[in-house]
Structures are given as C-alpha cells and as structure tokens.
Design a protein around this motif. Structure first.
Motif, PDB file in Angstrom:
ATOM      1  N   LYS A 190      50.887  46.525  28.928  1.00 44.73           N
ATOM      2  CA  LYS A 190      52.201  46.775  28.353  1.00 44.73           C
ATOM      3  C   LYS A 190      52.704  45.470  27.734  1.00 44.73           C
ATOM      4  CE  LYS A 190      54.902  49.495  30.675  1.00 44.73           C
ATOM      5  NZ  LYS A 190      55.894  50.038  31.626  1.00 44.73           N
ATOM      6  N   LEU A 205      55.671  43.474  25.184  1.00 44.44           N
ATOM      7  CA  LEU A 205      56.993  43.461  24.571  1.00 44.44           C
ATOM      8  C   LEU A 205      56.992  42.492  23.399  1.00 44.44           C
ATOM      9  CD1 LEU A 205      60.050  44.213  24.658  1.00 44.44           C
ATOM     10  CD2 LEU A 205      60.361  42.182  26.109  1.00 44.44           C
ATOM     11  N   HIS A 216      56.316  47.815  23.200  1.00 47.45           N
ATOM     12  CA  HIS A 216      57.772  47.918  23.207  1.00 47.45           C
ATOM     13  C   HIS A 216      58.302  46.872  22.230  1.00 47.45           C
ATOM     14  CE1 HIS A 216      58.225  50.103  27.273  1.00 47.45           C
ATOM     15  NE2 HIS A 216      56.935  50.063  27.000  1.00 47.45           N
ATOM     16  N   LEU A 223      55.598  52.948  19.097  1.00 48.38           N
ATOM     17  CA  LEU A 223      56.487  52.234  20.014  1.00 48.38           C
ATOM     18  C   LEU A 223      56.873  53.139  21.172  1.00 48.38           C
ATOM     19  CD1 LEU A 223      58.989  50.263  17.724  1.00 48.38           C
ATOM     20  CD2 LEU A 223      57.060  49.355  19.048  1.00 48.38           C
ATOM     21  N   ARG A 240      59.202  52.202  23.465  1.00 50.68           N
ATOM     22  CA  ARG A 240      60.631  52.061  23.699  1.00 50.68           C
ATOM     23  C   ARG A 240      61.181  50.929  22.835  1.00 50.68           C
ATOM     24  NH1 ARG A 240      63.840  50.802  29.489  1.00 50.68           N
ATOM     25  NH2 ARG A 240      65.797  50.212  28.496  1.00 50.68           N
ATOM     26  N   TRP A 297      64.177  48.113  22.943  1.00 49.01           N
ATOM     27  CA  TRP A 297      65.143  47.418  23.778  1.00 49.01           C
ATOM     28  C   TRP A 297      66.105  46.652  22.873  1.00 49.01           C
ATOM     29  CZ3 TRP A 297      64.262  46.934  29.338  1.00 49.01           C
ATOM     30  CH2 TRP A 297      63.073  47.527  29.780  1.00 49.01           C
TER      31      TRP A 297
END
Length: 299
Positions: free
Chosen positions: A2, A4, A34, A51, A53, A55
C-alpha cells in the motif's frame, strides 16, 4: 504493498503530478495506491481509476485533526509514501505515522532527516519538467527505468461531463468551436496585459462558428475587470460562475483554451483541449518546467 503519494499544493501542480500516479499504477498493478491532495483539489482526482482512496491535507490543520490523521494513516498500514513535493510538516506526520519508506526530493535541510529514501533532484535549475520530476521519484520506488512522463489526464465523473454538455447546449448551441480565454493566474505567474487578452478574445469571437467565454475566479477578478472595456460584446464573461467541479465539466465541453501558467491551463490540456499557454521570459516560470503537457498543448 500500500503506497501513499502526496501533492498538496496548487491545482496545476496536482495535474502535473498525475503522470506519476499513472506510471506507478502501470508498473505495479498489484500495489494499492492512495493520493493525498489539498481539499480544494479533490474534484480533480475524485473517482480516478487506479486510486483506492483520496486523502486531504492542509498545512494549517488544527492539532486534534492532525493527531487523528496520524492515527488514520498508521491504521491504514502504508508500506511507503512518496512526497511529490516536499512539505516539512507533512513529512514529519508521515514519519510519526510509522510509514517505513518515505520517498521524495531532498530539497530542504529537514528532508535529509525526514525522508529515509529521498532523492536528489536539481529542481532549482528549472531545466526539467515538473511531470518528469514526479515520475522520476516513483520510478525509483517501483524499480523501473525513469522514462518520459505520460501525458496528464483528468477523468471527470459522468455527471460532471453531463453538466458541461448541458452548458454548451444552452449557451453555445450552434458553435462549431467553443473557446475559453483565462486572463489571470491567481498570482502564480507574470500575466499578459488584460488589453491583450481582450483583443484576443474579441478576435476569436469574430471567427465564423466560434463562441468565446472569459473565465476566472477569486483573485482573477481584477484581471477580468480590466479587460472588460475592450471586450467584444459577443464574448461572455464567466467570473465566479461555478466551482472547481463545474469548471472541469465546462472545460471538458470546450475545444480551445488560452491562458497563463495556472491550474485551469493544465486542466484544459489534461482534458485534451487545444491549449495555448502564455509564459513570461523568467527562468523560474519557464515552460520547460511548468508548460502544459497534452496532445494539443503549446507554450
């Protein structure tokens, strides 16, 4: 894994960072990606394919919200983060959230301490495009060669596109070409004189089959007000006519965009409009670093 990715500054910067997202998604389809952006930029990336999520982050987050976000990030279990633009407060938060690998440009003294997988990039020289700098960072994480960045692309939701089509059907039903002239940059660049934008918009409005709109919002009001006296009456002014989501739909329904180095310019290019960017002869604002990227883009 995962991962970001973060890009929490202005709209145009977010658009120019999208090729990095696409490159990483293509190189590592098994990774969960993400993206973190400023709240104002969410309409540019909501519903984007690839994607998991979106943020949000602001530098002025109150301490309670900052602590809550840190806990959310820790619970999410990210294996790596890529700061596509270095922000000291955000880098510190990602470190405190327990993200083991923190990539990004080593562009500030604190970055050497907060990024444990940082990368030196000669950003201050301004001789590399912002999109290529971003893909260089994610290529290292993905373990692939850093090639030329793919073109930025926006993926508006169907309802956003429908609103744009409805606008065109109502306000320019017989136009073969819909053009947008955007005279302001919100302070991000030195702008062309308003009288020149007025002359250009008026000239385009005189072309057979063309319908021309002047766009702008917020800090563009002064530039729009200054060009009004010299504007052909066939040109319609759309100052503060819609929010960002509405502007995406509006541009997506158009054909041509002319403006300075600003977010809407990059949005138009990423929506595949014929785009002309007007840039001052200043090295830090040059198109080699900040020019529009698109099939029909010119600087």
């Amino acid at each position: 894994m995962k991962v970001l990715l973060t890009r929490t500054d202005r709209l145009g910067d977010v658009v120019l960072s999208l090729p990095a997202v696409d490159l990483l998604a293509g190189a590592r389809p098994d990774w969960e990606l993400h993206l973190m952006v400023a709240p104002a930029a969410v309409p540019l990336v909501e519903g984007r394919p690839g994607l998991a999520r979106v943020w949000t982050w602001r530098d002025d987050l109150e301490p309670p919200r900052r602590r809550a976000l840190r806990q959310e990030l820790r619970a999410a279990g990210f294996g790596a983060a890529v700061l596509l633009q270095y922000r000291r407060e955000l880098a510190a938060l990602l470190k405190d959230a327990g993200i083991a690998r923190r990539h990004g440009p080593l562009s500030h003294p604190s970055s050497w301490f907060l990024l444990n997988a940082g990368q030196r990039q000669a950003r201050s020289r301004g001789d590399a495009h912002e999109a290529d700098l971003g893909t260089e960072l994610v290529a290292r994480l993905a373990g692939v060669a850093a090639t030329a960045a793919p073109l930025p692309r926006l993926h508006p939701r169907p309802e956003v596109l429908a609103e744009g089509r409805a606008f065109r059907a109502e306000r320019a039903p017989d136009a073969a070409t819909v053009a947008f002239v955007h005279p302001g940059s919100g302070g991000s660049a030195l702008d062309w004189a308003p009288r020149r934008f007025a002359a250009l918009a008026s000239a385009l409005a005189g072309r057979p089959g063309w319908r021309v709109f002047v766009t702008g919002a917020g800090r563009d009001a002064a530039a729009v007000a200054a060009l009004r006296p010299g504007l052909d009456p066939r040109v319609e002014v759309l100052l503060d006519a819609c929010d960002l989501r509405g502007l995406v739909g509006l541009l997506a329904a158009g054909d041509v965009f002319v403006g300075p180095s600003t977010g809407p310019l990059h949005m138009a290019s990423a929506l595949d409009l014929a785009t002309v960017g007007l840039y001052p002869p200043v090295r830090t604002m040059a198109p080699v670093r900040w020019g529009p990227r698109g099939r029909w883009a010119r600087a």
